[in-house]
Scaffold this motif. Structure first.
Motif, PDB file in Angstrom:
ATOM      1  N   SER A  16      -5.414   4.399 -10.220  1.00 26.98           N
ATOM      2  CA  SER A  16      -6.030   5.006  -8.862  1.00 26.98           C
ATOM      3  C   SER A  16      -4.804   5.801  -8.325  1.00 26.98           C
ATOM      4  O   SER A  16      -4.747   6.841  -7.880  1.00 26.98           O
ATOM      5  N   ARG A  28      -7.151  -1.027 -12.172  1.00 30.33           N
ATOM      6  CA  ARG A  28      -7.783  -0.018 -11.503  1.00 30.33           C
ATOM      7  C   ARG A  28      -7.237   0.616 -10.583  1.00 30.33           C
ATOM      8  O   ARG A  28      -6.983   1.781 -10.156  1.00 30.33           O
ATOM      9  N   LYS A  29      -6.367  -0.551  -9.704  1.00 29.63           N
ATOM     10  CA  LYS A  29      -5.524  -0.001  -8.648  1.00 29.63           C
ATOM     11  C   LYS A  29      -4.343   1.358  -9.196  1.00 29.63           C
ATOM     12  O   LYS A  29      -3.880   2.287  -8.302  1.00 29.63           O
ATOM     13  N   GLU A  31       1.018  -1.135   0.235  1.00 26.84           N
ATOM     14  CA  GLU A  31       0.020  -0.046   0.225  1.00 26.84           C
ATOM     15  C   GLU A  31       1.029   1.189  -0.032  1.00 26.84           C
ATOM     16  O   GLU A  31       1.749   1.290   0.607  1.00 26.84           O
ATOM     17  N   THR A  63      -8.571  -5.717 -11.921  1.00 26.74           N
ATOM     18  CA  THR A  63      -8.604  -5.062 -10.505  1.00 26.74           C
ATOM     19  C   THR A  63      -7.016  -4.385 -10.332  1.00 26.74           C
ATOM     20  O   THR A  63      -7.027  -3.277  -9.846  1.00 26.74           O
ATOM     21  N   ARG A  64      -5.986  -4.914 -10.821  1.00 26.44           N
ATOM     22  CA  ARG A  64      -4.606  -4.338 -10.631  1.00 26.44           C
ATOM     23  C   ARG A  64      -4.522  -3.045 -11.614  1.00 26.44           C
ATOM     24  O   ARG A  64      -4.003  -2.280 -11.227  1.00 26.44           O
TER      25      ARG A  64
END
Lengths: 462, 155
Positions: B146, B142-143, B87, B139-140
């Motif tokens: 972001s 989008r991450k 993160e 998913t990755r």
């Protein structure tokens, strides 16, 4: 700037690609075809033993869709494509640094044409093509001085041609005292046997005084005299080409990993750059490689060539004494800086390895090298060494081509095979020693892992 | 020159700039990227007969390129293996120029951005190259978008 605008700008920036990309496909295909033609895979920095002349054979396939016309000197574009594997040669051709020869000879249904030549103070590259009623075949050649003595001493390759395609032969002159001949004879023998099968053997009669019992002497010629065609060309080298070199003295000492090295000078030829150096005799290790590159003020890099001679060792075949790079001769840059980023050294006490068949090992085995197999059959020892490929797609000489017995009698590995598995980090080399039971043998290691410098050494040369 | 060689040349000629861009974004310098492309084309041509489904030529070659680039980074000891997606504070990427922010992304996210948005690979193609389910790639992706504060089409 708005993030999305930044993205569009960055994407636009990446649309520009380097000119060298245009040659990537032809280089790759040429490389694969060269491997298929020869049974022996040899892609390694070619360290010579300080011979006066080294012949490097580069047989290059043409990339374009149209083969050469039977009766025409090849268009210049074929020469450009033929040298695409070598950025220095390519630049030389783009700057009109070549001689057009265009001499053709015919015997029966076979013709040979010497098309172009590129010469400077350290090199002769000849480009020729064969037109034959077969798709491919083999050729051999000799290069003779005015007095009829061969100046291409030592190494002859029987190599292959593809009918109608441009082939090349390069002779690298590594001793500064040797001058390029004004005139010489190129004697070419072409075999157009329709039953030709690709094969290659290396023969040498220049190993030092000891008899080389392990060296195959015969060429791979077959008993096919009816298919052999000999051609003799008289070649003249233009003075404006053969004396061309720019020399920059360095005259500095550096100490790397406790080894003292003297950097003598940089010779920039149109077709290559040569760095001369020497290693202190009191060093505790032999320095068999330095990782060096050059950079000009525009950020352009000059590295070791991917074909041909990349370095030479001193007369004892221990320390490196010259390293070769791509040429900056035609560059408009005003400054060149040398960067030393690593070194390969072997402590003198670990330079040799004694072969111990009982324990299936060799003493002083360097890091990253292991014994893969060792077998004895009919008194011939066959051993395979496995080496870690420090750099992707690289193979290297793990041991020297010579070995000795307990009386210091010298022998030569006449040939050896190298195998590379592209998906593996390792490659193998297999060697043979006949009459193994008669003596205790030792080999000379030619490899040590690279010691990378935390901070490269920078020296402004020009 | 034979027909399969002709076809290889045409297909590779159409791809070579894309391969260079992928390699350049991955290895971050021109000469390494050129070397990686050279090696990829060589390996592709050499192993062409092993490609069982010619319709997947593009993804097959791209996968070879990525393996070549990864190997090069391993040799330079710069690669960070992605085990867990760490993160990162959003402000870390926010304050950086986009190029630098992308280079700081975890390896797998970088690759997805590289393939999807700088080289226009579809989601399906990217999933095939990376041997991941399409859902995982989405998913990755989008991450990554972001983290980079990029508003681009997700497909």
């Amino acid at each position: 700037m708005n993030r999305n605008n930044e993205f569009q700008e960055l994407k636009k920036e990446l649309e520009e690609t380097p000119f060298e990309l245009e040659y990537s496909i032809s280089k790759a295909i040429s490389r694969v075809k060269k491997q298929k033609r020869y049974d022996l895979f040899w892609k390694t920095p070619l360290i010579t033993l300080g011979s006066v002349l080294i012949i490097f054979i580069s047989a290059v396939n043409l990339f374009p869709k149209v083969a050469l016309a039977m009766s025409d000197v090849p268009l210049l574009k074929y020469l450009i494509i033929a040298v695409s594997f070598d950025p220095s040669l390519r630049l030389a051709v783009e700057h009109d640094y070549y001689q057009v020869l265009g001499e053709r000879q015919t015997q029966g249904d076979v013709s040979a044409t010497v098309d172009y030549m590129i010469v400077d103070a350290g090199r002769i590259s000849l480009f020729f093509h064969v037109d034959a009623p077969v798709k491919e075949g083999i050729y051999s050649f000799e290069l003779l001085n005015d007095d009829g003595t061969p100046f291409s001493a030592g190494i002859f390759y029987d190599t292959g041609y593809v009918s109608g395609e441009l082939e090349s032969i390069t002779i690298e002159f590594l001793e500064k005292a040797v001058t390029i001949p004004t005139d010489f004879t190129f004697h070419l023998t072409v075999n157009s046997d329709p039953n030709f099968k690709s094969s290659m053997e290396v023969s040498s009669d220049q190993i030092s005084p000891a008899p080389s019992q392990n060296s195959p002497v015969s060429n791979s010629t077959q008993d096919t005299a009816e298919f052999e065609h000999s051609f003799t060309f008289r070649i003249h080298t233009d003075q404006s080409f053969r004396q061309t070199v720019a020399t920059y003295p360095i005259n500095q000492y550096v100490t790397i990993s406790n080894q003292k090295i003297y950097l003598e000078q940089l010779d920039i030829y149109p077709t290559k750059t040569g760095l001369s150096l020497s290693c202190d005799k009191d060093n505790g290790a032999v320095v068999y490689n330095l990782n060096v590159y050059f950079k000009d003020e525009n950020g352009k890099l000059y590295k070791n060539p991917t074909n041909g001679v990349t370095a030479t060792l001193d007369s004892e075949a221990n320390n490196i004494n010259s390293i070769y790079f791509a040429s900056s001769y035609f560059s408009t840059s005003k400054h060149i800086t040398m960067y030393i980023t690593g070194i390969n050294i072997i402590p003198k006490e670990k330079l040799y390895g004694e072969i111990d068949y009982e324990h299936k090992t060799i003493t002083n085995l360097p890091e990253n090298i292991m014994i893969d197999t060792m077998t004895l059959k009919d008194d011939t020892l066959t051993f395979t060494l496995k080496g870690y490929r420090e750099k992707a797609s690289n193979a290297y000489e793990m041991i020297h081509s010579r070995y000795w017995d307990e009386t210091d009698q010298l022998y030569s590995f006449g040939s050896w095979s190298t195998g590379v598995n592209d998906s593996s980090d390792y490659f193998t080399s297999t060697y043979k020693i006949p009459d193994f039971s008669k003596h205790q043998y030792r080999i000379k290691w030619g490899y040590a892992p690279t010691i990378h410098l935390d901070t490269p050494i920078e020296i402004q040369v020009k | 020159m034979n027909r399969s060689e002709d076809k290889f040349i045409i297909q590779m000629d159409a791809m070579k700039q894309q391969l260079y861009r992928i390699a350049f974004l991955y290895l971050k310098n021109e000469s390494s990227a050129l070397e990686a492309v050279d090696e990829t084309i060589y390996l592709s041509y050499k192993n062409l007969k092993k490609l069982r489904e010619p319709q997947f030529f593009k993804t097959w070659v791209t996968r070879i390129l990525i393996n070549v680039c990864k190997k090069e980074l391993r040799h330079k000891k710069k690669e960070e293996l992605l085990e867990v997606l760490p993160e990162q504070g959003h402000e870390d990427y926010d304050s950086l120029p986009l190029k630098e922010a992308i280079s700081k992304l975890p390896g797998e996210l970088q690759l997805i951005i590289n393939l999807r948005y700088f080289n226009d690979y579809t989601l399906a193609e990217t999933a095939k190259i990376l041997k991941l389910p399409q859902g995982t790639v989405a998913t990755r992706q989008r991450k990554a978008l972001s983290l980079l504060r990029l508003e681009l089409e997700v497909e």
